[in-house]
Write an enzyme that holds these catalytic residues in place. Structure first.
Site, PDB file in Angstrom:
ATOM      1  N   THR A 132       0.835  -1.353  -0.062  1.00 13.89           N
ATOM      2  CA  THR A 132       0.039   0.018   0.048  1.00 13.89           C
ATOM      3  C   THR A 132       0.760   1.282  -0.174  1.00 13.89           C
ATOM      4  O   THR A 132       1.890   1.258   0.640  1.00 13.89           O
ATOM      5  CB  THR A 132      -0.847  -0.092   1.116  1.00 13.89           C
ATOM      6  OG1 THR A 132      -1.670  -1.203   1.491  1.00 13.89           O
ATOM      7  CG2 THR A 132      -1.842   1.313   1.481  1.00 13.89           C
ATOM      8  N   GLY A 137      -4.171   2.331  -2.600  1.00  7.10           N
ATOM      9  CA  GLY A 137      -4.611   1.469  -1.453  1.00  7.10           C
ATOM     10  C   GLY A 137      -5.238   0.492  -2.323  1.00  7.10           C
ATOM     11  O   GLY A 137      -4.816  -0.513  -3.004  1.00  7.10           O
ATOM     12  N   ARG A 272     -26.845 -12.729  33.875  1.00 11.20           N
ATOM     13  CA  ARG A 272     -27.129 -11.395  34.263  1.00 11.20           C
ATOM     14  C   ARG A 272     -28.646 -11.337  34.453  1.00 11.20           C
ATOM     15  O   ARG A 272     -29.636 -11.621  33.642  1.00 11.20           O
ATOM     16  CB  ARG A 272     -26.927 -10.404  33.087  1.00 11.20           C
ATOM     17  CG  ARG A 272     -27.374  -8.977  33.171  1.00 11.20           C
ATOM     18  CD  ARG A 272     -26.595  -8.266  34.386  1.00 11.20           C
ATOM     19  NE  ARG A 272     -26.938  -6.683  34.157  1.00 11.20           N
ATOM     20  CZ  ARG A 272     -26.566  -5.960  35.113  1.00 11.20           C
ATOM     21  NH1 ARG A 272     -25.895  -6.324  36.151  1.00 11.20           N
ATOM     22  NH2 ARG A 272     -26.946  -4.843  35.059  1.00 11.20           N
ATOM     23  N   GLU A 368      -6.565  -5.936   2.905  1.00  9.09           N
ATOM     24  CA  GLU A 368      -6.430  -7.169   2.204  1.00  9.09           C
ATOM     25  C   GLU A 368      -7.582  -7.130   1.223  1.00  9.09           C
ATOM     26  O   GLU A 368      -8.343  -8.070   1.088  1.00  9.09           O
ATOM     27  CB  GLU A 368      -6.182  -8.470   2.968  1.00  9.09           C
ATOM     28  CG  GLU A 368      -5.011  -8.576   3.550  1.00  9.09           C
ATOM     29  CD  GLU A 368      -4.646  -9.870   4.016  1.00  9.09           C
ATOM     30  OE1 GLU A 368      -4.874 -11.128   3.348  1.00  9.09           O
ATOM     31  OE2 GLU A 368      -3.835  -9.872   5.044  1.00  9.09           O
ATOM     32  N   GLY A 369      -8.044  -5.912   0.853  1.00 10.48           N
ATOM     33  CA  GLY A 369      -9.077  -5.903   0.049  1.00 10.48           C
ATOM     34  C   GLY A 369     -10.492  -5.342   0.863  1.00 10.48           C
ATOM     35  O   GLY A 369     -11.105  -6.418   1.454  1.00 10.48           O
TER      36      GLY A 369
HETATM   37  C1  LIG Z   1      -4.744  -2.087  10.260  1.00 10.53           C
HETATM   38  C2  LIG Z   1      -4.317  -1.924   9.070  1.00 10.53           C
HETATM   39  C3  LIG Z   1      -3.018  -2.816   8.540  1.00 10.53           C
HETATM   40  C4  LIG Z   1      -2.630  -2.789   7.128  1.00 10.53           C
HETATM   41  N1  LIG Z   1      -1.361  -3.789   6.949  1.00 10.53           N
HETATM   42  C5  LIG Z   1      -0.985  -3.549   5.717  1.00 10.53           C
HETATM   43  C6  LIG Z   1       0.368  -4.362   5.229  1.00 10.53           C
HETATM   44  O1  LIG Z   1       0.532  -5.028   6.065  1.00 10.53           O
HETATM   45  N2  LIG Z   1       0.674  -4.105   3.918  1.00 10.53           N
HETATM   46  C7  LIG Z   1       0.104  -3.328   2.990  1.00 10.53           C
HETATM   47  O2  LIG Z   1       0.463  -3.261   1.908  1.00 10.53           O
HETATM   48  N3  LIG Z   1      -1.041  -2.812   3.443  1.00 10.53           N
HETATM   49  C8  LIG Z   1      -1.536  -2.714   4.785  1.00 10.53           C
HETATM   50  N4  LIG Z   1      -2.907  -2.121   5.089  1.00 10.53           N
HETATM   51  C9  LIG Z   1      -3.346  -1.218   3.873  1.00 10.53           C
HETATM   52  C10 LIG Z   1      -4.651  -1.723   3.491  1.00 10.53           C
HETATM   53  O3  LIG Z   1      -4.462  -2.739   2.527  1.00 10.53           O
HETATM   54  C11 LIG Z   1      -5.471  -0.697   2.665  1.00 10.53           C
HETATM   55  O4  LIG Z   1      -6.068   0.316   3.811  1.00 10.53           O
HETATM   56  C12 LIG Z   1      -6.622  -1.304   1.971  1.00 10.53           C
HETATM   57  O5  LIG Z   1      -6.061  -1.704   0.903  1.00 10.53           O
HETATM   58  C13 LIG Z   1      -7.593  -0.004   1.358  1.00 10.53           C
HETATM   59  O6  LIG Z   1      -6.905   0.990   0.797  1.00 10.53           O
HETATM   60  P1  LIG Z   1      -6.936   2.629   1.415  1.00 10.53           P
HETATM   61  O7  LIG Z   1      -6.739   2.493   2.914  1.00 10.53           O
HETATM   62  O8  LIG Z   1      -6.035   3.415   0.395  1.00 10.53           O
HETATM   63  O9  LIG Z   1      -8.349   2.898   0.871  1.00 10.53           O
HETATM   64  P2  LIG Z   1      -8.911   3.413  -0.407  1.00 10.53           P
HETATM   65  O10 LIG Z   1      -8.432   2.506  -1.476  1.00 10.53           O
HETATM   66  O11 LIG Z   1      -8.684   5.083  -0.563  1.00 10.53           O
HETATM   67  O12 LIG Z   1     -10.463   3.032  -0.578  1.00 10.53           O
HETATM   68  C14 LIG Z   1     -11.386   3.697   0.646  1.00 10.53           C
HETATM   69  C15 LIG Z   1     -12.643   3.020   0.416  1.00 10.53           C
HETATM   70  O13 LIG Z   1     -13.317   3.315  -0.706  1.00 10.53           O
HETATM   71  C16 LIG Z   1     -14.061   2.080  -1.102  1.00 10.53           C
HETATM   72  N5  LIG Z   1     -13.466   1.560  -2.197  1.00 10.53           N
HETATM   73  C17 LIG Z   1     -12.149   1.586  -2.937  1.00 10.53           C
HETATM   74  N6  LIG Z   1     -12.255   1.060  -3.913  1.00 10.53           N
HETATM   75  C18 LIG Z   1     -13.255   0.440  -4.306  1.00 10.53           C
HETATM   76  C19 LIG Z   1     -13.874   0.032  -5.451  1.00 10.53           C
HETATM   77  N7  LIG Z   1     -13.065  -0.428  -6.481  1.00 10.53           N
HETATM   78  N8  LIG Z   1     -15.018  -0.409  -5.456  1.00 10.53           N
HETATM   79  C20 LIG Z   1     -15.964   0.071  -4.522  1.00 10.53           C
HETATM   80  N9  LIG Z   1     -15.342   0.744  -3.235  1.00 10.53           N
HETATM   81  C21 LIG Z   1     -14.301   0.977  -3.210  1.00 10.53           C
HETATM   82  C22 LIG Z   1     -14.136   1.040  -0.072  1.00 10.53           C
HETATM   83  O14 LIG Z   1     -15.031   1.305   0.763  1.00 10.53           O
HETATM   84  C23 LIG Z   1     -12.842   1.472   0.751  1.00 10.53           C
HETATM   85  O15 LIG Z   1     -12.764   1.171   2.231  1.00 10.53           O
HETATM   86  C24 LIG Z   1      -3.378  -2.076   6.335  1.00 10.53           C
HETATM   87  C25 LIG Z   1      -4.287  -1.257   6.747  1.00 10.53           C
HETATM   88  C26 LIG Z   1      -4.786  -1.175   7.836  1.00 10.53           C
HETATM   89  C27 LIG Z   1      -5.978  -0.273   8.267  1.00 10.53           C
END
Ligand SMILES: Cc1cc2nc3c(=O)[nH]c(=O)nc-3n(C[C@H](O)[C@H](O)[C@H](O)COP(=O)(O)OP(=O)(O)OC[C@H]3O[C@@H](n4cnc5c(N)ncnc54)[C@H](O)[C@@H]3O)c2cc1C
Length: 388
Positions: A132, A137, A272, A368-369
């Site tokens: 990420t 993301g 309870r 992870e999606g």
């Molecule tokens: C606690 C934690 C641990 C993590 N650990 C890792 C790690 O070890 N390695 C790593 O690489 N990453 C890690 N991540 C990152 C994680 O994989 C991303 O947060 C995740 O893929 C979502 O990306 P983003 O946060 O940029 O959200 P965005 O991509 O900005 O998406 C935000 C929201 O938009 C919506 N959305 C996005 N795309 C679509 C679509 N195509 N269709 C419909 N709705 C959509 C969804 O509701 C999504 O939640 C971690 C995240 C967290 C919170």
């Protein structure tokens, strides 16, 4: 008390039932609910203990210190479900040893596997998966971190964020753009030893269920050619292939959290008293418990079906893994919310088990999606069946 009847389902063989029984006994004697004081040190200690007890051997293939010839998703899922039921942090440590080294197990050379995997299995080398970025993301293919060829190696520049184990990992599997093509086809994977020049993991991120998490910055970091993992330009497919294995196990962790919430809520409802009876005598509370039981059983069926498809049918299980992750994580959120409701004020009191579960479950619907991305995958598979 937790329902164990699912272990009789035909998805499992005798080795899985033995694994579940032995791990349950280990968790009962080794894991506690005590509050966390130093997350980094606790994670390093948990990795050592999980390694010493042999549980991390399930994260790598047998030839490199593991148990099964190739990763057995049913075992991984059973372990995550069991650990999550006892300790969110123990589940996190186990999951990251698997996810962080998964691309090496699946796509690495024999030398890379020999160099890295035995240490992962012993809990002596802590792994991380760096995919990420701040502006990519869910849209992995738009990543910007670059690895440019330079003499007999690569020079890496870019930023990765939300990287679990960032700051404590001994190595990262890093995905970066190597320029063969735009989008998904121009990405490669690398194995990066932590602490190399040009690497900064000092920016930590605090989240509602604490675990080690950091932003990683790479400035002119030099990598030898031997750091390239598998075929150049195949990094996107390798990341997705790795996530295909571990996405099912995110569902399994959610299932473990949900089972724990159901067990806690049931015991609370039986104990309870309210208005001359126990909460468990109340039909509305019984209805909540029934919905929780339904969600837990449905999640278990989906999770272990997805694992079984991957293990025994020898094909990609993207559809089944997406169904399992979507349902298990979303419904665990609802199960845990109902448990908090049954606990009343105690349920939102810091230190109460369901309060911790309420925080633990949330991120599983994002990483992870995200749930919405799982729906995209499910709909794509479904529509493909109907389209001419
Ligand atoms: C606690 C934690 C641990 C993590 N650990 C890792 C790690 O070890 N390695 C790593 O690489 N990453 C890690 N991540 C990152 C994680 O994989 C991303 O947060 C995740 O893929 C979502 O990306 P983003 O946060 O940029 O959200 P965005 O991509 O900005 O998406 C935000 C929201 O938009 C919506 N959305 C996005 N795309 C679509 C679509 N195509 N269709 C419909 N709705 C959509 C969804 O509701 C999504 O939640 C971690 C995240 C967290 C919170």
């Amino acid at each position: 008390m937790t329902d164990r009847s699912f272990l009789d389902w035909p998805f499992f063989d005798e080795s899985h039932r033995t694994l579940a029984r032995d791990l349950e006994a280990w968790c009962q004697s080794e894991l506690t609910d005590s509050p966390h004081t130093n997350i980094d040190a606790e994670c390093i200690d948990l990795a050592r203990r999980l390694g010493a007890a042999g549980w991390l051997r399930y994260c790598v293939p047998a030839a490199y210190g593991g148990v099964h010839e190739s990763l057995d998703v049913r075992s991984l899922a059973l372990i995550r479900e069991t650990l999550a039921r006892h300790s969110g942090l123990a589940d996190f440590v186990f999951a990251m040893q698997g996810l962080g080294s998964g691309a090496i197990s699946l796509f690495g050379s024999d030398q890379q596997k020999r160099d890295w995997l035995p240490g992962v299995a012993l809990g002596e080398r802590i792994a991380a998966f760096a995919l990420t970025e701040p502006s990519s993301g869910s849209d992995v293919a738009s990543m910007e971190t670059r690895a440019e060829e330079d003499g007999d190696g690569f020079i890496v520049n870019g930023v990765k964020t939300y990287i679990s184990n960032g700051g404590i990992a001994n190595f990262y599997v890093l995905f970066a753009r190597t320029g063969e093509a735009p989008g998904a086809r121009g990405v490669s994977a690398f194995i990066v030893e932590a602490g190399a020049d040009g690497q900064d993991a000092s920016e930590r991120i605090e989240v509602i269920a604490p675990h080690p998490l950091a932003t990683l910055r790479f400035t002119d970091m030099r990598l030898p050619a031997s750091a390239l993992l598998g075929e150049r330009g195949r990094g996107f497919a390798q990341a997705m292939g790795t996530l295909d294995v571990f996405r099912t196990t995110v569902g399994a962790a959610a299932l473990g959290f949900a089972r724990r919430a159901l067990s806690e809520a049931t015991q609370r409802a039986l104990a309870r008293r309210s208005m001359g009876a126990t909460l468990a005598d109340n039909a509305i509370v019984q209805s909540m418990l029934a919905e929780m039981v339904l969600d837990v059983d449905a999640s278990a069926l989906l999770v272990y079906r997805a694992a079984w498809v991957r293990d025994l049918q020898g094909r990609r299980n993207s559809r089944e893994a997406a169904l399992a992750k979507l349902h298990a994580t979303d419904s665990a959120q609802q199960v845990i919310d109902k448990a908090v409701q049954i606990f009343g004020g105690l349920g939102v009191t810091v230190g109460c088990p369901v309060e911790a579960l309420y925080r633990e479950i949330r991120a599983l619907r994002i990483y992870e999606g995200a749930s919405e991305v799982q729906k995209v995958v499910i709909a794509r598979h479904h529509l493909a069946e109907f389209r001419p």
